[in-house]
Design an enzyme around this catalytic site. Sequence first.
Site, PDB file in Angstrom:
ATOM      1  CB  CYS A  12       7.532 -36.771  16.752  1.00  0.00           C
ATOM      2  SG  CYS A  12       8.085 -38.111  15.696  1.00  0.00           S
ATOM      3  CB  CYS A  85       6.841 -38.376  12.042  1.00  0.00           C
ATOM      4  SG  CYS A  85       5.511 -38.287  13.236  1.00  0.00           S
ATOM      5  CB  CYS A  92      -1.004 -31.219  13.265  1.00  0.00           C
ATOM      6  SG  CYS A  92      -0.110 -29.923  14.143  1.00  0.00           S
TER       7      CYS A  92
END
Length: 138
Positions: A12, A85, A92
């Site tokens: 997240c 999220c 990422c």
Amino acid sequence: MSDRIFTVLVLCTGNSCRSQMGEAILNHDLAGLVHGISAGTEPQPKVADGAIEALQLAGLPTAGLHPKTVEDVADQHIDLVVSVCDNARETCPVFPRPVKRIHVGFHDPHGEPLERFVAVRDDIRARLVPAVRAALGL
């Protein structure tokens, strides 16, 4: 089916709510199959009180939960990355080796009443656990 335990990173942005609840729920509901860890792309100073309280209300352990950076967990052998999220999905991080990734988005209850944290906890339990099972073939 192998006897090894898969490591699942729940990712997240702040690592203070959704990913922490995901870590606790995976470690409880998939104990013996999955080792859940969590991290944030921009971790907050502490886990949200509402997240801790929502987990405790469900009888889930919260000891040891604390925000971590991706770098804090990057040395572990990670089998699956789950972004929870949209921001974490877009940013990422790159891991040293290819890692399977899935996205299962959840509402961010930060700043909302406890019942919203409880609703998100239940949503995580209802959707994250089966998604991880499916992704890992469990």
